[in-house]
Enzyme design. Sequence first.
Site, short mmCIF file in Angstrom:
data_model
loop_
_atom_site.label_atom_id
_atom_site.label_comp_id
_atom_site.label_asym_id
_atom_site.label_seq_id
_atom_site.Cartn_x
_atom_site.Cartn_y
_atom_site.Cartn_z
CB SER A 1 -1.31 8.24 14.06
OG SER A 1 -2.62 8.34 13.55
CG ASP B 1 -2.08 0.99 1.11
OD1 ASP B 1 -2.26 1.59 0.04
OD2 ASP B 1 -2.81 1.14 2.11
CE LYS B 2 -0.40 7.88 -1.95
NZ LYS B 2 -1.79 8.41 -1.96
CG HIS B 3 -0.51 7.04 4.73
ND1 HIS B 3 -1.86 6.93 4.99
CD2 HIS B 3 -0.08 8.16 5.38
CE1 HIS B 3 -2.24 7.93 5.78
NE2 HIS B 3 -1.19 8.69 6.04
CB SER B 4 -0.60 10.70 0.47
OG SER B 4 -0.40 12.11 0.37
CE LYS C 1 -4.90 5.57 10.37
NZ LYS C 1 -4.30 6.40 11.43
CE LYS C 2 -1.91 3.31 4.97
NZ LYS C 2 -2.97 3.10 3.95
NE ARG D 1 -1.24 12.74 18.08
CZ ARG D 1 -1.13 12.29 16.83
NH1 ARG D 1 -1.74 11.18 16.47
NH2 ARG D 1 -0.40 12.94 15.95
CB THR E 1 -8.61 8.72 -0.69
OG1 THR E 1 -7.35 9.32 -1.00
CG2 THR E 1 -8.89 7.61 -1.70
#
Length: 434
Positions: free
Chosen positions: A182, A79-82, A186-187, A167, A119
Amino acid sequence: MLISEIIRKKRDGETLTEAEIAAMVTGITDESASEGQVAAFAMATYFQGMSREEAAALTLAMRDSGEVFRWDLDGPVVDKHSTGGVGDNVSLMLAPIVAACGAYVPMISGRGLGHTGGTLDKMESIPGYDAVPDNERFRKVVGSVGCAIIGQTTALAPADKRFYGIRDVTATVESVPLITASILSKKLAAGLDALVMDVKTGNGAFMPTYERSVELAESIVGVSRAAGMPCNALVTAMDQPLARDAGNAVEVRNAVEFLTGVHRDVRLEWVVLALAGEMLSLAGVTDDRDTGFSIARAALEDGRAAEVFGRMVAALGGPSDFVSRYDDHLPKAPLVRDIAAPVEGHVARIDTRGIGLAVVELGGGRRKASDDVDPAVGITGLLDLGQAVAVGTPLCTIHARDEAGFRAAEAAVRRAYRIGDAPEQGDPVLKIID
């Protein structure tokens, strides 16, 4: 183990043990730690920081606070996260491109908040699309199609959900180790074999300075590896909108036109394919990122990626003919009007955050997490840095629900664009951390 003692130890700059961090996360999850205690822990961490080992322990404890996916597939799961930006619809093209090349992409995404788009909000502008399916459907779609773009379920890293909410109201969001935990909790809970980060930098980014963006990217890469998941990061420019369109339905339209070859924004294409090459290489589909870049481009050019996107949309409840008839299915705003340049020159600077806030003014973004978004509104045809303009040249086109929304967005856009001398342009991928 007393929560107050864990807070005191971190307050005094001492290193927490795995057991102490696990106890803190348990307290966050089951609410045996009060909101005040969680806030105190966040503030102590904000000022004292965490070692890489502490951040990895926090990440793993938060991962294990809920369900952890296990995949049984015939290829790698990546996967990718931005970190988010404006006109950043990369995920919509990236997931099907990588899936078309033989990897599996269970992309768990978020909603927009503040000036950055989400997204999940974009995908929900597709009629019938189920953005929060149950786990059985999620697994089935990933296995049969190769990718699924969905939202986080309540069973996934529940400690993070409560911790982030506290937070957010205690001015501790910007802590690098807490951001790292954080994102990665999740990933890791999604059962990934590998992760590629896209860390934005510039005036439209969460981390506006290059130095802070690199710090965050290096933290995520280091902690991810310490937690057992291979991870690389790209630091990419967000000093102008990445796509020429910003909003929800308008960015979906942009994504379909990208996948089908109708139109591709140059900088957007470069970032998408660079991330795809990195994902395919890190996941072991290709030997190196350059080969990954090449086969990703081939999957885009020959239509395989567009076909995967269409199958994903249909499998999650959207129209079966969405790719061929996207313009018939996507919602449209009733008021569409150009914004003209007031003087001659070049686009010298864009306040990218200001463009994102213009979308919020239209109703296409959120001021607070509970707000609804209007999927139809947005901004299209945004000019890039360096483009020449004459008096009257459209800077962009605003898609509004009503006159009041249009006027508010128009004022924000005019503040965001500065016309003058053409600035120097560079590669949108500024650094690769591997």
